[in-house]
Design an enzyme around this catalytic site. Structure first.
Site, PDB file in Angstrom:
ATOM      1  N   TYR A   1      48.416  42.972  40.745  1.00  0.00           N
ATOM      2  CA  TYR A   1      47.285  42.474  41.516  1.00  0.00           C
ATOM      3  C   TYR A   1      47.661  41.762  42.810  1.00  0.00           C
ATOM      4  O   TYR A   1      46.786  41.380  43.579  1.00  0.00           O
ATOM      5  CB  TYR A   1      46.444  41.534  40.648  1.00  0.00           C
ATOM      6  CG  TYR A   1      45.911  42.217  39.416  1.00  0.00           C
ATOM      7  CD1 TYR A   1      44.942  43.213  39.522  1.00  0.00           C
ATOM      8  CD2 TYR A   1      46.398  41.909  38.154  1.00  0.00           C
ATOM      9  CE1 TYR A   1      44.466  43.871  38.393  1.00  0.00           C
ATOM     10  CE2 TYR A   1      45.919  42.558  37.023  1.00  0.00           C
ATOM     11  CZ  TYR A   1      44.968  43.530  37.158  1.00  0.00           C
ATOM     12  OH  TYR A   1      44.494  44.183  36.042  1.00  0.00           O
ATOM     13  N   ARG A   6      46.489  53.904  36.660  1.00  0.00           N
ATOM     14  CA  ARG A   6      46.785  52.971  35.570  1.00  0.00           C
ATOM     15  C   ARG A   6      46.393  53.582  34.229  1.00  0.00           C
ATOM     16  O   ARG A   6      46.223  54.791  34.118  1.00  0.00           O
ATOM     17  CB  ARG A   6      46.062  51.649  35.844  1.00  0.00           C
ATOM     18  CG  ARG A   6      46.565  51.013  37.152  1.00  0.00           C
ATOM     19  CD  ARG A   6      46.053  49.647  37.381  1.00  0.00           C
ATOM     20  NE  ARG A   6      46.472  48.764  36.306  1.00  0.00           N
ATOM     21  CZ  ARG A   6      45.883  47.605  36.052  1.00  0.00           C
ATOM     22  NH1 ARG A   6      44.885  47.187  36.802  1.00  0.00           N
ATOM     23  NH2 ARG A   6      46.297  46.845  35.064  1.00  0.00           N
ATOM     24  N   PRO A  61      35.693  39.065  35.856  1.00  0.00           N
ATOM     25  CA  PRO A  61      36.572  38.254  35.023  1.00  0.00           C
ATOM     26  C   PRO A  61      38.047  38.320  35.406  1.00  0.00           C
ATOM     27  O   PRO A  61      38.551  39.355  35.827  1.00  0.00           O
ATOM     28  CB  PRO A  61      36.354  38.817  33.619  1.00  0.00           C
ATOM     29  CG  PRO A  61      35.851  40.197  33.819  1.00  0.00           C
ATOM     30  CD  PRO A  61      35.056  40.142  35.094  1.00  0.00           C
ATOM     31  N   ARG A  80      48.410  35.835  37.693  1.00  0.00           N
ATOM     32  CA  ARG A  80      48.331  36.874  36.663  1.00  0.00           C
ATOM     33  C   ARG A  80      48.848  38.202  37.208  1.00  0.00           C
ATOM     34  O   ARG A  80      48.296  38.735  38.163  1.00  0.00           O
ATOM     35  CB  ARG A  80      46.870  37.028  36.214  1.00  0.00           C
ATOM     36  CG  ARG A  80      46.650  38.130  35.227  1.00  0.00           C
ATOM     37  CD  ARG A  80      45.161  38.219  34.853  1.00  0.00           C
ATOM     38  NE  ARG A  80      44.923  39.384  34.047  1.00  0.00           N
ATOM     39  CZ  ARG A  80      44.171  40.416  34.407  1.00  0.00           C
ATOM     40  NH1 ARG A  80      43.549  40.401  35.568  1.00  0.00           N
ATOM     41  NH2 ARG A  80      44.017  41.438  33.621  1.00  0.00           N
ATOM     42  N   HIS A 113      38.584  47.458  44.096  1.00  0.00           N
ATOM     43  CA  HIS A 113      39.611  47.100  43.105  1.00  0.00           C
ATOM     44  C   HIS A 113      40.926  46.874  43.825  1.00  0.00           C
ATOM     45  O   HIS A 113      41.277  47.631  44.737  1.00  0.00           O
ATOM     46  CB  HIS A 113      39.776  48.211  42.067  1.00  0.00           C
ATOM     47  CG  HIS A 113      38.544  48.443  41.279  1.00  0.00           C
ATOM     48  ND1 HIS A 113      38.135  47.610  40.269  1.00  0.00           N
ATOM     49  CD2 HIS A 113      37.600  49.400  41.391  1.00  0.00           C
ATOM     50  CE1 HIS A 113      36.994  48.047  39.780  1.00  0.00           C
ATOM     51  NE2 HIS A 113      36.637  49.129  40.451  1.00  0.00           N
ATOM     52  N   LEU A 114      41.649  45.858  43.418  1.00  0.00           N
ATOM     53  CA  LEU A 114      42.934  45.544  44.023  1.00  0.00           C
ATOM     54  C   LEU A 114      43.960  46.638  43.741  1.00  0.00           C
ATOM     55  O   LEU A 114      44.691  47.067  44.620  1.00  0.00           O
ATOM     56  CB  LEU A 114      43.446  44.203  43.498  1.00  0.00           C
ATOM     57  CG  LEU A 114      42.584  43.001  43.870  1.00  0.00           C
ATOM     58  CD1 LEU A 114      42.906  41.824  42.972  1.00  0.00           C
ATOM     59  CD2 LEU A 114      42.781  42.645  45.324  1.00  0.00           C
ATOM     60  N   SER A 115      44.006  47.086  42.495  1.00  0.00           N
ATOM     61  CA  SER A 115      44.958  48.126  42.100  1.00  0.00           C
ATOM     62  C   SER A 115      44.280  49.490  42.143  1.00  0.00           C
ATOM     63  O   SER A 115      43.052  49.584  42.194  1.00  0.00           O
ATOM     64  CB  SER A 115      45.485  47.849  40.686  1.00  0.00           C
ATOM     65  OG  SER A 115      44.446  47.988  39.733  1.00  0.00           O
ATOM     66  N   ALA A 130      37.399  44.000  34.830  1.00  0.00           N
ATOM     67  CA  ALA A 130      37.358  44.717  33.549  1.00  0.00           C
ATOM     68  C   ALA A 130      35.967  45.236  33.207  1.00  0.00           C
ATOM     69  O   ALA A 130      35.841  46.247  32.504  1.00  0.00           O
ATOM     70  CB  ALA A 130      37.866  43.818  32.433  1.00  0.00           C
TER      71      ALA A 130
END
Length: 149
Positions: free
Chosen positions: A24, A108, A11, A19, A101-103, A78
Site C-alpha cells: 500500500y 493480487r 476500512p 500496514r 485502489h492503491l494496489s 475491503a
C-alpha cells in the site's frame, strides 16, 4: 464554479504508512488528504475527505453525497469485494463516482478481482499508489466539466 466532491475511504486505510507498506505504500492517509486538497484546489474543487472502518457509515456518507456533492472518489478498500450495500448506495447516486485502489487489485489474490463498485462507477483507477487519488480527482473534474458544457 467550484464543485464539492467527497473523497471516501474504507476500512484499514487509517493504517496507511504502517500496514503492509510493500503493498500500500509508505504514505499516510493524512498525507494523501493533503495532496488531494492541493489537487482539488488546482481543479476548482473543494473536497470533504473522510475515512471509516464501518460499512454502514460509508453507506450513510454516499447517501449524504446525493444532496451535497457533485461527485465522489471512493476507495472502498475491503468492502469493494463484499458490499452489495455500497453497490446499491453508489447506484442511487446521480453524480459520477470514481473507484480508486492503491494496489492493482487484479494482480493480487483472486478474491480481490471482483468489485461490487466497478459496475456502478464511472471509472476505476488502481495500482498507482497514492497518486491514484489525484488521478481520480482529475477524472472526476473532467467528467464534471463535460456536464457543464
Amino acid at each position: 464554479m467550484t464543485r464539492h466532491v467527497y473523497v471516501l475511504n474504507g476500512p484499514n486505510l487509517n493504517l496507511l504508512g504502517e500496514r503492509e507498506p510493500g503493498v500500500y505504500g509508505a504514505e499516510t492517509l493524512s498525507s494523501i488528504q493533503e495532496k488531494c486538497n492541493a489537487k482539488a484546489e488546482t481543479l476548482g474543487l473543494t473536497i470533504d475527505f473522510r475515512q471509516t472502518n464501518h460499512e454502514g457509515e460509508l453507506v450513510d456518507w454516499i447517501q449524504e453525497a446525493r444532496l451535497n456533492a457533485s461527485g465522489v472518489v471512493i476507495n472502498p478498500a475491503a468492502y469493494t469485494h463484499t458490499s452489495v450495500a455500497l453497490h446499491d448506495a453508489v447506484r442511487a447516486l446521480a453524480c459520477p463516482v470514481i473507484e480508486v485502489h492503491l494496489s492493482n487489485i487484479h494482480a493480487r489474490e483472486s478474491f480481490r478481482h471482483q468489485s461490487y463498485i466497478s459496475p456502478v462507477a464511472a471509472g476505476v483507477i488502481c495500482g498507482f499508489g497514492a497518486h491514484g487519488y489525484e488521478l481520480g480527482l482529475d477524472a472526476l473534474a473532467s467528467i464534471l466539466a463535460k456536464t457543464d458544457n
